[in-house]
Enzyme design. Structure first.
Site, PDB file in Angstrom:
ATOM      1  CB  SER A   1      38.716  38.573  40.556  1.00 18.81           C
ATOM      2  OG  SER A   1      38.312  37.296  40.114  1.00 18.81           O
TER       3      SER A   1
ATOM      4  CE  LYS B   1      35.981  36.226  43.141  1.00 22.28           C
ATOM      5  NZ  LYS B   1      36.472  37.455  42.500  1.00 22.28           N
TER       6      LYS B   1
END
Length: 485
Positions: free
Chosen positions: A114, A235
């Site tokens: 990701s 993230k």
């Protein structure tokens, strides 16, 4: 003649009592003093002085030694002594690891793509808890090195009681925009053990809550996890408390202004060739991992997919090879330079599935999302039936209120209201691999009490697609700093 008592003989009661601290070597006093200073400093940092009760234990361990802590050292049984040496060393190590992992530093492995190409699958990160301030654990009684489940025996790695309220110690800084952040998965408070991806809330949205809760053979037991026992995610922080966040055609806007994209941001592209197949060297040049090399023609419904995307078929109705590839801008420019590439299409946002809040706005997609205001501590928001779905999970799940709608009126903690004042700061977290990232566009805000720490550097990086002498260890990434872009 009566015997007279001998005044020179003192009764037992009159014998002077020996001081319990008499004769203690100076070295033990020094060790006691150092340990006590560390404990006092730790108590001040924690702002919790009940831990000073451990000074009583320190007095016995270092000074009086009423409790025979090292009794096993005097045993004549060599096997017993050896065993206890190992037990003693392991206990010390576990306590040290627990304290270090909880309050100072922790290792973290990147499990998914990701954040590629900023962070790669197989990167091992050195994560600082001090950067944003370490949290006092919600579940203090837990086994070190296990997030929520003990391996092999497959049981909880923590004891649910006591559970302490959220409290963060003073750190060296705070979360800033574009920081890469490790945090606990916000939607991981409720988990269906057999199907953990997608998350429980998405499963209930798709299948129905009753179906998920009743069919344990399919979905498994439904468990509830405290904040610090939820899965760790990593993230990039894009939206800050009080911002208005929006995505238009894959471009992020903050308060209506374009935000500079990360240098290594990736998007998915569908790439058609003139009939040739991409080879290993092509994929390596584009830095596309084995897991991301997807030939659409292998899909059973590839005709419909390629027609929907607008690719031109051959005269017989067939299609030349089309690959779905995540590409940085640099890699995309390389693809455009290949003379055997005939068409390139960006992946539509609707391919990304449901967005947060589930069922709220059918026009929102992964590439066109919002606008959405990010809650800020002590900020008061006017609530309406229209915006309530965006903040319902915040009010109920993260801030612990009851919430209900009766006769089109909003009730919080059984009181009718049209306002709410937030108790915590919240953030929007996105992956740099934008089309292959389950992030805030899927599951919403990240509360401040879910923030774990900040990765400082990559201390090891292993490429699972390579062999020992073919780049298995990514030497160019060793001790690479993980900074803000």
């Amino acid at each position: 003649m009566e015997n007279q008592p001998n005044n020179n003989i003192k009764s037992k009661q009159e014998l002077p009592k020996k001081c319990p601290f008499h004769g203690i070597p100076i070295s033990r006093w020094i060790r006691f003093g150092l340990a006590s200073l560390i404990l006092v400093g730790f108590a001040i940092w924690l702002n919790n002085y009940t831990v000073l009760l451990l000074l009583i234990l320190f007095v016995d361990i270092y000074l009086t030694r009423y409790i025979p802590w090292g009794f096993w050292r005097k045993s004549k049984n060599k096997t017993f002594r050896k065993t206890m040496e190992w037990v003693d060393a392991i206990l010390y190590a576990l306590v040290a690891v627990y304290l270090i992992n909880t309050f100072f530093f922790q290792n973290y492995k990147i499990p998914s793509s990701s954040l590629e190409k900023s962070l790669l699958v197989g990167d091992y990160l050195f994560v600082s808890k001090l950067s944003f301030g370490p949290r006092v654990p919600n579940t203090p009684l837990s086994f070190p090195l296990a997030q929520h489940t003990l391996p092999i025996i497959n049981t909880k790695s923590y004891i649910e009681k006591p559970q302490w309220p959220y409290h963060r110690l003073k750190g060296t800084g705070t979360v800033q925009r574009n920081d890469i952040v490790v945090f606990n998965f916000p939607a991981g408070d409720t988990v269906a053990l057999k199907i953990q991806n997608p998350d429980y809330y998405t499963l209930c949205y798709r299948e129905g809550r009753e179906v998920v809760n009743r069919n344990k053979d399919i979905f498994g037991e439904i468990v509830f996890r405290p904040v610090d026992r939820r899965e760790n995610y990593v993230k990039r922080c894009i939206g800050m408390p009080g911002d208005t966040f929006q995505v238009i055609n894959n471009q992020v806007y903050i308060d209506g202004k374009k935000l500079k994209n990360p240098e290594n941001m990736q998007l998915n592209y569908y790439v058609m060739t003139n009939g040739v197949r991409l080879g290993e060297q092509n994929f390596r040049d584009l830095d596309v991992s084995v897991d991301d090399r997807y030939l659409i023609n292998d899909d059973a419904n590839y005709n419909q997919i390629l027609s929907y995307l607008g690719f031109t078929p051959n005269a017989d109705g067939s299609f030349n090879p089309v690959y779905r590839l995540p590409l940085t801008q640099k890699a995309l420019n390389k693809v455009k330079g290949y003379n055997f590439i005939t068409q390139i299409k960006g992946e539509p946002g609707e391919f990304g599935g449901e967005t947060y809040p589930l069922g709220y706005n059918e026009n929102w997609t992964r590439s066109d999302y919002g606008p959405i205001w990010i809650p800020k501590r002590d900020a008061t928001l006017n609530l309406t039936l229209e915006n309530l779905p965006i903040y319902e999970r915040v009010i109920r799940n993260y801030e612990g209120n009851s919430l209900a709608i009766k006769n089109d009126k909003i009730y919080i903690n059984d009181k009718e209201t049209n306002q709410y004042t937030f108790k915590m700061d919240y953030y929007i977290m996105l992956g740099d691999n934008r089309d292959n990232s389950a992030d805030s566009r899927s599951w919403g805000f990240v509360p401040e009490d879910h923030i774990v720490g900040k990765p400082l550097f990559v201390w090891l990086s292993l490429d699972k697609d390579r062999k020992w002498f073919d780049g298995w260890i990514r030497f160019n990434r060793l001790f690479k700093s993980v900074g803000r872009e």
